[in-house]
Design a protein around this motif. Structure first.
Motif, PDB file in Angstrom:
ATOM      1  N   ASP A   1       0.855  -1.191   0.000  1.00 49.54           N
ATOM      2  CA  ASP A   1       0.000   0.000   0.000  1.00 49.54           C
ATOM      3  C   ASP A   1       0.892   1.242   0.000  1.00 49.54           C
ATOM      4  OD1 ASP A   1      -1.825   2.004   0.371  1.00 49.54           O
ATOM      5  OD2 ASP A   1      -2.773   1.141   2.153  1.00 49.54           O
ATOM      6  N   PHE A   2       0.787   2.047  -1.051  1.00 45.13           N
ATOM      7  CA  PHE A   2       1.619   3.243  -1.186  1.00 45.13           C
ATOM      8  C   PHE A   2       0.911   4.508  -0.704  1.00 45.13           C
ATOM      9  CE2 PHE A   2       3.355   0.232  -4.194  1.00 45.13           C
ATOM     10  CZ  PHE A   2       4.722   0.464  -4.196  1.00 45.13           C
ATOM     11  N   THR A   3      -0.197   4.372  -0.002  1.00 44.37           N
ATOM     12  CA  THR A   3      -1.013   5.530   0.366  1.00 44.37           C
ATOM     13  C   THR A   3      -0.216   6.583   1.117  1.00 44.37           C
ATOM     14  OG1 THR A   3      -2.983   4.137   0.490  1.00 44.37           O
ATOM     15  CG2 THR A   3      -3.087   6.275   1.599  1.00 44.37           C
ATOM     16  N   ASP A   4       0.646   6.163   2.039  1.00 39.98           N
ATOM     17  CA  ASP A   4       1.358   7.116   2.892  1.00 39.98           C
ATOM     18  C   ASP A   4       2.640   7.651   2.261  1.00 39.98           C
ATOM     19  OD1 ASP A   4      -0.566   6.787   4.850  1.00 39.98           O
ATOM     20  OD2 ASP A   4       0.507   5.141   5.828  1.00 39.98           O
ATOM     21  N   ALA A   5       2.992   7.191   1.077  1.00 37.59           N
ATOM     22  CA  ALA A   5       4.230   7.643   0.442  1.00 37.59           C
ATOM     23  C   ALA A   5       4.045   9.029  -0.175  1.00 37.59           C
ATOM     24  CB  ALA A   5       4.659   6.654  -0.629  1.00 37.59           C
ATOM     25  N   ARG A   6       5.084   9.819  -0.097  1.00 41.17           N
ATOM     26  CA  ARG A   6       5.102  11.113  -0.780  1.00 41.17           C
ATOM     27  C   ARG A   6       5.945  11.037  -2.044  1.00 41.17           C
ATOM     28  NH1 ARG A   6       7.415  14.494   4.056  1.00 41.17           N
ATOM     29  NH2 ARG A   6       8.515  12.491   4.195  1.00 41.17           N
ATOM     30  N   LEU A   7       7.129  10.407  -1.935  1.00 41.64           N
ATOM     31  CA  LEU A   7       8.020  10.271  -3.084  1.00 41.64           C
ATOM     32  C   LEU A   7       8.485   8.818  -3.194  1.00 41.64           C
ATOM     33  CD1 LEU A   7       9.722  11.475  -5.404  1.00 41.64           C
ATOM     34  CD2 LEU A   7      11.538  11.909  -3.718  1.00 41.64           C
ATOM     35  N   VAL A   8       8.162   8.188  -4.331  1.00 39.42           N
ATOM     36  CA  VAL A   8       8.605   6.817  -4.616  1.00 39.42           C
ATOM     37  C   VAL A   8       9.754   6.894  -5.616  1.00 39.42           C
ATOM     38  CG1 VAL A   8       7.978   4.578  -5.578  1.00 39.42           C
ATOM     39  CG2 VAL A   8       6.326   5.842  -4.182  1.00 39.42           C
ATOM     40  N   VAL A   9      10.901   6.323  -5.246  1.00 41.93           N
ATOM     41  CA  VAL A   9      12.091   6.329  -6.096  1.00 41.93           C
ATOM     42  C   VAL A   9      12.304   4.927  -6.637  1.00 41.93           C
ATOM     43  CG1 VAL A   9      14.553   6.837  -6.238  1.00 41.93           C
ATOM     44  CG2 VAL A   9      13.092   8.160  -4.672  1.00 41.93           C
ATOM     45  N   ASP A  10      12.213   4.791  -7.953  1.00 41.12           N
ATOM     46  CA  ASP A  10      12.397   3.495  -8.612  1.00 41.12           C
ATOM     47  C   ASP A  10      13.814   3.447  -9.164  1.00 41.12           C
ATOM     48  OD1 ASP A  10      12.176   1.087  -9.880  1.00 41.12           O
ATOM     49  OD2 ASP A  10      10.384   1.586 -11.022  1.00 41.12           O
ATOM     50  N   LEU A  11      14.648   2.594  -8.576  1.00 42.16           N
ATOM     51  CA  LEU A  11      16.063   2.495  -8.926  1.00 42.16           C
ATOM     52  C   LEU A  11      16.261   1.397  -9.961  1.00 42.16           C
ATOM     53  CD1 LEU A  11      17.372   2.656  -5.254  1.00 42.16           C
ATOM     54  CD2 LEU A  11      17.365   4.535  -6.911  1.00 42.16           C
ATOM     55  N   GLY A  12      16.912   1.739 -11.079  1.00 39.61           N
ATOM     56  CA  GLY A  12      16.976   0.787 -12.182  1.00 39.61           C
ATOM     57  C   GLY A  12      15.589   0.585 -12.743  1.00 39.61           C
ATOM     58  N   ALA A  13      14.940   1.700 -13.066  1.00 34.63           N
ATOM     59  CA  ALA A  13      13.501   1.717 -13.357  1.00 34.63           C
ATOM     60  C   ALA A  13      13.133   1.182 -14.723  1.00 34.63           C
ATOM     61  CB  ALA A  13      12.970   3.148 -13.210  1.00 34.63           C
ATOM     62  N   GLY A  14      14.125   0.793 -15.541  1.00 38.28           N
ATOM     63  CA  GLY A  14      13.775   0.368 -16.895  1.00 38.28           C
ATOM     64  C   GLY A  14      13.144   1.512 -17.651  1.00 38.28           C
ATOM     65  N   ASP A  15      12.010   1.277 -18.267  1.00 39.41           N
ATOM     66  CA  ASP A  15      11.342   2.368 -18.986  1.00 39.41           C
ATOM     67  C   ASP A  15      10.283   3.038 -18.126  1.00 39.41           C
ATOM     68  OD1 ASP A  15       9.165   0.634 -19.034  1.00 39.41           O
ATOM     69  OD2 ASP A  15       8.620   1.154 -21.086  1.00 39.41           O
ATOM     70  N   ALA A  16      10.323   2.813 -16.801  1.00 33.96           N
ATOM     71  CA  ALA A  16       9.466   3.476 -15.810  1.00 33.96           C
ATOM     72  C   ALA A  16       8.013   3.015 -15.852  1.00 33.96           C
ATOM     73  CB  ALA A  16       9.534   5.002 -15.941  1.00 33.96           C
ATOM     74  N   THR A  17       7.739   1.892 -16.491  1.00 35.76           N
ATOM     75  CA  THR A  17       6.365   1.393 -16.553  1.00 35.76           C
ATOM     76  C   THR A  17       5.813   1.074 -15.172  1.00 35.76           C
ATOM     77  OG1 THR A  17       6.548   0.518 -18.801  1.00 35.76           O
ATOM     78  CG2 THR A  17       4.942  -0.540 -17.360  1.00 35.76           C
ATOM     79  N   LEU A  18       6.605   0.428 -14.337  1.00 38.57           N
ATOM     80  CA  LEU A  18       6.136   0.075 -12.994  1.00 38.57           C
ATOM     81  C   LEU A  18       5.842   1.329 -12.185  1.00 38.57           C
ATOM     82  CD1 LEU A  18       5.642  -2.164 -10.836  1.00 38.57           C
ATOM     83  CD2 LEU A  18       7.998  -1.781 -10.106  1.00 38.57           C
ATOM     84  N   LEU A  19       6.756   2.267 -12.185  1.00 36.15           N
ATOM     85  CA  LEU A  19       6.567   3.494 -11.412  1.00 36.15           C
ATOM     86  C   LEU A  19       5.344   4.265 -11.895  1.00 36.15           C
ATOM     87  CD1 LEU A  19       7.532   5.435  -9.249  1.00 36.15           C
ATOM     88  CD2 LEU A  19       9.082   6.456 -10.942  1.00 36.15           C
ATOM     89  N   CYS A  20       5.157   4.365 -13.198  1.00 36.75           N
ATOM     90  CA  CYS A  20       3.979   5.066 -13.728  1.00 36.75           C
ATOM     91  C   CYS A  20       2.695   4.349 -13.318  1.00 36.75           C
ATOM     92  CB  CYS A  20       4.072   5.172 -15.244  1.00 36.75           C
ATOM     93  SG  CYS A  20       5.302   6.366 -15.830  1.00 36.75           S
ATOM     94  N   GLY A  21       2.733   3.016 -13.244  1.00 37.64           N
ATOM     95  CA  GLY A  21       1.563   2.275 -12.790  1.00 37.64           C
ATOM     96  C   GLY A  21       1.225   2.562 -11.340  1.00 37.64           C
ATOM     97  N   VAL A  22       2.252   2.692 -10.502  1.00 36.79           N
ATOM     98  CA  VAL A  22       2.030   3.035  -9.087  1.00 36.79           C
ATOM     99  C   VAL A  22       1.435   4.443  -8.975  1.00 36.79           C
ATOM    100  CG1 VAL A  22       3.180   3.523  -6.891  1.00 36.79           C
ATOM    101  CG2 VAL A  22       3.827   1.497  -8.220  1.00 36.79           C
ATOM    102  N   LEU A  23       2.000   5.393  -9.716  1.00 38.81           N
ATOM    103  CA  LEU A  23       1.508   6.771  -9.647  1.00 38.81           C
ATOM    104  C   LEU A  23       0.088   6.893 -10.190  1.00 38.81           C
ATOM    105  CD1 LEU A  23       4.656   8.833 -10.721  1.00 38.81           C
ATOM    106  CD2 LEU A  23       3.978   8.047  -8.456  1.00 38.81           C
ATOM    107  N   ALA A  24      -0.248   6.094 -11.184  1.00 40.88           N
ATOM    108  CA  ALA A  24      -1.611   6.118 -11.718  1.00 40.88           C
ATOM    109  C   ALA A  24      -2.612   5.637 -10.671  1.00 40.88           C
ATOM    110  CB  ALA A  24      -1.703   5.256 -12.970  1.00 40.88           C
ATOM    111  N   ARG A  25      -2.223   4.650  -9.867  1.00 40.47           N
ATOM    112  CA  ARG A  25      -3.111   4.148  -8.815  1.00 40.47           C
ATOM    113  C   ARG A  25      -3.188   5.114  -7.637  1.00 40.47           C
ATOM    114  NH1 ARG A  25      -4.630  -0.911  -6.664  1.00 40.47           N
ATOM    115  NH2 ARG A  25      -4.772  -1.566  -8.849  1.00 40.47           N
TER     116      ARG A  25
END
Length: 337
Positions: A167-191
């Motif tokens: 659950d990322f509800t309480d996060a302010r800044l999520v840092v994806d290290l070795g993010a590839g093309d950032a698909t995972l991070l964008c999916g988290v931010l979309a949710r």
């Protein structure tokens, strides 16, 4: 008296030994964009030849082989259309197009040096090509694009698992290290629309991540930073993600990366280690593990082995969480004095 071999065993072994041919048949379909050519409707062989550049006599021999692999299917009138498996090879987001290109080229050559990896534990990819995969993607833009497509497919495959397990509800800044093309991070931010993100990647891969962020319309909430996490990690994140990164490195290098992450983490922040951890008995997991040895001279690990790496790097690891697909997420906090 010698017992004659079981015919079914012989047939199976012959099929296994033809694996090299199957890989090239499928990879060539991607290279010539045959599934894209057949995207709209069935076509006669002459039209397929005109659009791919393959002479008709060769297509008359090649297309039946692709039909036998369920990549295309032949219609009663002699035309061909793309089959369901073939649709997965289209040059489009979320497909296996990039993986097919690498399987038929750079990865194919690396596996020819399997003996070297088995005898030395070193990267067969490096032995074959004279450099590592990361160095090659920096030199070859086409390979970087193919690799980014593969990373997108991998990230899409585990996104729902990550969202279900954390659950990322309480996060302010999520840092994806070795993010590839950032698909995972964008999916988290979309949710989680209240969360900001930072994708960290090397060289040309950072440009691919920036393109994905723009494509997702997240420029105002997500930054992209070019950097090498083997040397430094940006500070200030509430949640750090390492997905399919640590398995690329032997124990010593993996521990160094984890220590860099630990040193950058503010008090109260968390690390999410996401890997296809195995239990040592699954044949598919064994093949993935060998792929790590061939490509990087590294290894997949069990959940306990990942936890041991985290402990060695100064983390306090929580109980690993497993998804139904087998993906493993291990939350950890920096065990700082």
């Amino acid at each position: 008296m010698e017992v004659p071999p079981d015919p079914s065993h012989t047939e199976r072994l012959v099929a296994l030994l033809r694996g090299h041919a199957v890989t090239q048949l499928v990879a060539a379909a991607a290279r010539f964009r045959i599934p894209d050519v057949l995207a709209e409707d069935a076509l006669p062989v002459a039209d397929i030849g005109a659009r791919t550049g393959i002479p008709v006599p060769a297509l008359d021999r090649y297309l039946p082989a692709l039909a036998g692999l369920d990549i295309v299917q032949r219609e009663p009138d002699g035309t061909y259309r793309v089959a369901p498996l073939g649709r997965l090879l289209r040059c489009e987001p979320g497909s296996l197009y990039g993986q097919a290109l690498m399987a038929g080229n750079e990865y194919y050559g690396a596996w020819q040096e399997l003996d070297h990896a088995l005898l030395t534990g070193e990267s067969a990819f490096h032995a074959r090509h004279g450099c590592g995969l990361w160095e090659m993607t920096a030199r070859k833009p086409d390979l970087a694009v193919a690799f980014a497509r593969t990373m997108r497919w991998n990230s899409n495959r585990v996104l729902s698992d990550v969202l279900a397990l954390h659950d990322f509800t309480d996060a302010r800044l999520v840092v994806d290290l070795g993010a590839g093309d950032a698909t995972l991070l964008c999916g988290v931010l979309a949710r989680y629309p209240g969360v900001r993100g930072l994708a960290v990647e090397q060289g040309s891969m950072a440009a691919r991540a920036a393109a994905t962020v723009e494509e997702a319309g997240l420029n105002q909430r997500c930054g992209v930073q070019t950097g090498d996490i083997r040397r430094t990690v940006p500070s200030g994140g509430d949640v750090y993600i390492l997905k399919s990164v640590i398995h690329n490195w032997p124990d010593e290098a993996a521990t160094d990366i984890l220590r860099n992450v630990r040193d950058a983490m503010p008090a109260g922040s968390r690390l999410l280690l996401v890997e296809n951890a195995h239990d040592g008995t699954d044949p598919e997991a064994a093949l993935r593990d060998l792929a790590m040895m061939v490509l990087f001279g590294s290894r997949d690990r069990t959940p306990a082995e990942y936890c041991a790496l985290l402990t060695r790097a100064g983390f306090a690891a929580s109980t690993p969480r497993r998804s139904s697909s087998g993906m493993c997420l291990i939350p950890a906090t920096a065990d700082k004095p």
